[in-house]
Write a protein that holds these residues in place. Structure first.
Motif, short mmCIF file in Angstrom:
data_model
loop_
_atom_site.label_atom_id
_atom_site.label_comp_id
_atom_site.label_asym_id
_atom_site.label_seq_id
_atom_site.Cartn_x
_atom_site.Cartn_y
_atom_site.Cartn_z
N UNK A 145 -7.49 2.65 -8.97
CA UNK A 145 -6.07 2.77 -9.12
C UNK A 145 -5.29 1.95 -8.26
N UNK A 146 -5.56 1.44 -7.09
CA UNK A 146 -4.63 0.58 -5.97
C UNK A 146 -4.69 -0.74 -6.64
N UNK A 147 -6.09 -1.26 -7.31
CA UNK A 147 -6.04 -2.62 -7.95
C UNK A 147 -5.01 -2.70 -9.00
N UNK A 148 -5.15 -1.73 -9.92
CA UNK A 148 -4.60 -1.85 -11.22
C UNK A 148 -3.10 -1.56 -10.94
N UNK A 149 -2.70 -0.60 -10.07
CA UNK A 149 -1.27 -0.35 -9.81
C UNK A 149 -0.55 -1.56 -9.40
N UNK A 150 -1.33 -2.21 -8.29
CA UNK A 150 -0.95 -3.54 -7.97
C UNK A 150 -0.59 -4.42 -9.18
N UNK A 151 -1.46 -4.48 -10.22
CA UNK A 151 -1.55 -5.65 -10.99
C UNK A 151 -0.24 -5.26 -11.97
N UNK A 152 0.06 -3.81 -12.09
CA UNK A 152 1.14 -3.34 -13.12
C UNK A 152 2.35 -3.58 -12.51
N UNK A 153 2.67 -3.05 -11.38
CA UNK A 153 3.72 -3.44 -10.59
C UNK A 153 4.31 -4.82 -9.96
N UNK A 154 3.39 -5.59 -9.70
CA UNK A 154 3.64 -6.60 -8.89
C UNK A 154 3.09 -8.13 -9.60
N UNK A 176 0.85 -1.34 -0.09
CA UNK A 176 -0.12 0.07 0.07
C UNK A 176 0.88 1.37 0.09
N UNK A 177 1.73 1.44 0.77
CA UNK A 177 2.58 2.62 0.93
C UNK A 177 3.39 2.81 -0.61
N UNK A 178 3.96 1.97 -1.14
CA UNK A 178 4.48 2.42 -2.32
C UNK A 178 3.68 2.66 -3.38
N UNK A 179 2.41 1.64 -3.39
CA UNK A 179 1.12 1.99 -4.47
C UNK A 179 0.55 3.35 -4.24
N UNK A 180 0.46 3.75 -2.93
CA UNK A 180 -0.24 4.99 -2.59
C UNK A 180 0.87 6.21 -3.16
N UNK A 181 2.02 6.08 -2.80
CA UNK A 181 3.29 6.81 -3.16
C UNK A 181 3.18 7.17 -4.68
#
Length: 139
Positions: free
Chosen positions: A87-96, A60-65
């Motif tokens: 945004x959190x859901x998609x950012x996690x998919x993109x990043x991780x 969460x910290x990295x995603x929110x940043x």
């Protein structure tokens, strides 16, 4: 609708519910787990939804940043709750999640924004996630 699309919607629902109601995410996940066990045909989407929610919580910290960095003029607190969760859901998919191409994660989030958020949200979500995907390619 594919199992992964259903899972993204379920993850969105859980993150949104915890956010709006001020509930512990663990409690929301536990309640959803009970519903999923009563509906075996939804197990595949449940497993991926759980992976998403756990991943968002773990990072969460990295995603929110990153979201905050690329959401020009919008703090996380000022965003519509649905947009923040998307945004959190998609950012996690993109990043991780290496199994999901960034364009797929972005497209799925944009479609959910069109369905569940404001008129301008799909463009906003697309723009922020495009920048996060570019960031991910460059690291």
């Amino acid at each position: 609708m594919s199992a992964r699309s259903k899972a993204r919607k379920r993850a969105l629902d859980m993150l949104f519910q915890a956010d709006v109601r001020g509930e512990e995410l663990r409690s929301v996940v536990l309640a959803e787990s009970g519903r999923a066990s009563a509906e075996p045909d939804r197990m595949e989407s449940w497993l991926y939804a759980r992976e998403i929610v756990d991943g968002v919580e773990d990072h969460r910290e990295q995603i929110d940043e990153l979201i905050s960095s690329y959401a020009q003029g919008w703090s996380l607190d000022r965003m519509p709750n649905v947009d923040r969760a998307l945004l959190r859901v998609a950012a996690w998919e993109i990043l991780f999640n290496d199994e999901v191409p960034a364009p797929v994660a972005i497209d799925e989030a944009v479609e959910l924004a069109k369905e569940y958020s404001t008129e301008d949200s799909s463009r906003f979500v697309n723009g922020v996630l495009g920048k996060i995907a570019e960031h991910a390619r460059n690291v």
